[in-house]
Design a protein around this motif. Structure first.
Motif, short mmCIF file in Angstrom:
data_model
loop_
_atom_site.label_atom_id
_atom_site.label_comp_id
_atom_site.label_asym_id
_atom_site.label_seq_id
_atom_site.Cartn_x
_atom_site.Cartn_y
_atom_site.Cartn_z
N HIS A 74 -1.43 -4.82 10.64
CA HIS A 74 -0.91 -4.59 9.28
C HIS A 74 -2.06 -4.15 8.37
CE1 HIS A 74 3.05 -6.00 10.28
NE2 HIS A 74 3.44 -5.96 9.01
N VAL A 94 -4.45 -0.53 6.98
CA VAL A 94 -4.78 0.90 6.96
C VAL A 94 -6.29 1.03 6.86
CG1 VAL A 94 -2.59 1.59 5.90
CG2 VAL A 94 -4.57 1.11 4.44
N ILE A 108 -3.45 4.06 10.57
CA ILE A 108 -2.64 2.86 10.38
C ILE A 108 -2.75 2.00 11.63
CG2 ILE A 108 -0.32 1.96 9.97
CD1 ILE A 108 0.39 4.78 8.85
N TYR A 126 -1.97 -4.73 4.55
CA TYR A 126 -0.73 -4.53 3.81
C TYR A 126 0.36 -5.45 4.35
CZ TYR A 126 0.95 -1.78 7.85
OH TYR A 126 1.34 -1.39 9.11
N VAL A 175 0.85 -1.19 0.00
CA VAL A 175 0.00 0.00 0.00
C VAL A 175 0.88 1.24 0.00
CG1 VAL A 175 -1.68 1.34 1.33
CG2 VAL A 175 -1.93 -1.14 1.14
N VAL A 205 -5.74 7.86 3.49
CA VAL A 205 -5.53 6.93 4.59
C VAL A 205 -5.80 7.69 5.88
CG1 VAL A 205 -3.87 5.50 5.83
CG2 VAL A 205 -3.86 5.54 3.32
N ILE A 243 7.19 -0.48 7.31
CA ILE A 243 6.69 0.81 6.86
C ILE A 243 7.87 1.67 6.42
CG2 ILE A 243 5.36 2.87 7.45
CD1 ILE A 243 3.88 1.28 9.54
N LYS A 277 3.63 -4.47 3.14
CA LYS A 277 4.53 -3.32 3.26
C LYS A 277 3.71 -2.06 2.98
CE LYS A 277 8.33 -5.85 3.67
NZ LYS A 277 9.13 -5.91 4.91
N LEU A 278 4.10 -0.98 3.67
CA LEU A 278 3.39 0.29 3.53
C LEU A 278 4.40 1.39 3.27
CD1 LEU A 278 0.90 2.22 3.88
CD2 LEU A 278 1.37 2.15 6.35
N ARG A 322 -0.77 -0.80 12.99
CA ARG A 322 0.47 -1.53 12.76
C ARG A 322 0.37 -2.99 13.20
NH1 ARG A 322 4.66 1.95 15.89
NH2 ARG A 322 6.00 0.16 15.39
#
Length: 408
Positions: free
Chosen positions: A90, A92, A85, A102, A7, A82, A273, A104-105, A87
């Protein structure tokens, strides 16, 4: 194995180039590119240059053709942002409440103009420049000509818009609290060059004073300076810098200080991230320090670097900062850092009065910054001097007969 999802928060130049790089590097998973503007990703330099001057069409600013995103299976979401987040999950959450997971962001959320909070600052006719819509509105305000334009701030945006306003035949006054234009970016030596340039083109420069307020009945009609002067104004442009858009990172508990803190691979304090472009305060191994760069080249190159790092490649983002500007008949390219306190000497090569020269900023005999003004095809050599970190002979540096490549 489930398909990976990357994302990208921010359909900016950095975000769009990151998406492009993911596909070029062979990533076959899902790519979601999210932007709060309804305009597809575009480059920002035309907003104060070609597009604002009505010399370039809107389409030229776009990073990709309209069908590029579908062709490359990039899920481009416009008019949405967005909002948060998560975390731990994972995930958004979008402004539409939709969750997207996600692996990876990338944060490519850019920066926003600093607001001038003084009496009258909500009057009509006061412009900030950040988006394509801002530029279109400003062009409409300037294009008739014969307007009284006041620019608050003699930084890059302020001077480029002042030049554009003059090109349309407007009267222009620039108000700047520093003793010279671009003083915080270049110091007094080059500030004097740009002051002379604008005065020669009829700009009234009011230095060592700021904006205390605005007058007007609904529509701005005058600007009041900190010195008490009242300057008539039909149009006001505010260009006093930008703040990185770090809210998402802060609320997610990422490390933030003048931007989202990232390492040399553009990775944040969360290993999944990343951040690139204006919002990233990155450790640059070449300079051995953190820098946050708001210029076009940083977005152009930082987005792809972050994308490669997200793919697990060994990435070290250590580019020399680069910027360019066009004002009237002056074109320039700037490499390195030349803020006051970062250098102890300025060496000129060429014709300064004729504005065809190269300026070098030195610290301890080493070149830390270089600007070529109406001299072209030397950026590579200037950057090589900066990267070398070696002391130079200033007599040879100032001599146009000595090839720059011989000094590296």
């Amino acid at each position: 194995m489930p398909e990976e999802t990357f994302v990208i928060a921010g359909a900016s130049l950095a975000g769009a180039k990151a998406a492009e790089t993911l596909r070029e590097e062979g990533f076959t998973g899902r790519v979601v590119l999210i932007g709060e503007e309804i305009e597809r990703p575009y480059e920002r330099p035309p907003l104060s240059k070609g597009f604002l001057l009505d010399k370039e069409q809107r389409e030229k600013a776009h990073v990709h053709e309209a069908d590029w995103y579908d062709k490359h299976e990039v899920d481009l979401r416009l008019g949405v942002s967005v909002a948060a987040i998560d975390r731990a999950a994972h995930q958004v959450r979008l402004s539409t409440k939709e969750p997207i997971g996600y692996d990876k962001l990338l944060l490519a959320t850019g920066a926003s103009p600093r607001q001038l909070e003084v009496p009258g600052s909500r009057l009509q006719g006061i412009h900030y420049l950040r988006t394509m819509a801002d530029s279109a509105a400003l062009k409409q305000a300037l294009a008739p000509g014969g307007r009284r334009v006041v620019v608050a701030g003699a930084g890059w945006i302020g001077l480029e818009t002042a030049a554009a306003a003059r090109s349309y035949g407007n009267d222009v006054t620039v108000i700047e609290p520093e003793p010279a234009p671009l003083h915080a970016a270049l110091g007094p030596e080059l500030g004097a060059v740009f002051a002379a340039l604008h005065r020669e083109h009829g700009v009234d420069l009011r230095l060592d004073q700021g904006v205390a307020g605005f007058w007007g009945a609904g529509q701005v009609s005058a600007v009041v300076t900190s010195g008490g002067a009242e300057i008539p104004a039909d149009v006001v442009i505010v260009g006093i810098g930008a703040r990185p858009n770090t809210r998402l990172a802060e609320e997610a508990g990422l490390e933030v200080s003048n931007g989202v803190l990232v390492d040399a691979s553009l990775r944040t304090s969360d290993p999944d991230i990343y951040a690139a472009g204006d919002v990233a305060n990155a450790y640059n191994p070449l300079l051995d320090r953190r820098i946050r760069v708001e210029h076009w080249a940083n977005a152009l190159n930082g987005g792809p670097a972050a994308a490669r790092a997200m793919l697990g490649q060994d990435v070290t983002y250590d580019r020399v900062p680069y910027f360019f500007s066009d004002q009237y008949d002056l074109g320039m390219e700037m490499s390195g850092i030349a803020t006051p306190g970062e250098y102890d000497e300025v060496v000129f090569r060429g014709d300064v009065e004729g504005r065809e020269f190269i300026a070098f900023w030195l610290s301890g005999g080493r070149v830390v910054g270089g600007m070529n003004v109406n001299v072209w095809d030397v950026t590579g050599d200037v950057q090589a001097l900066i990267r070398s970190g070696r002391p130079v002979d200033t007599t040879r540096l100032a001599d146009p007969a000595t090839p720059l490549a011989d000094l590296v």
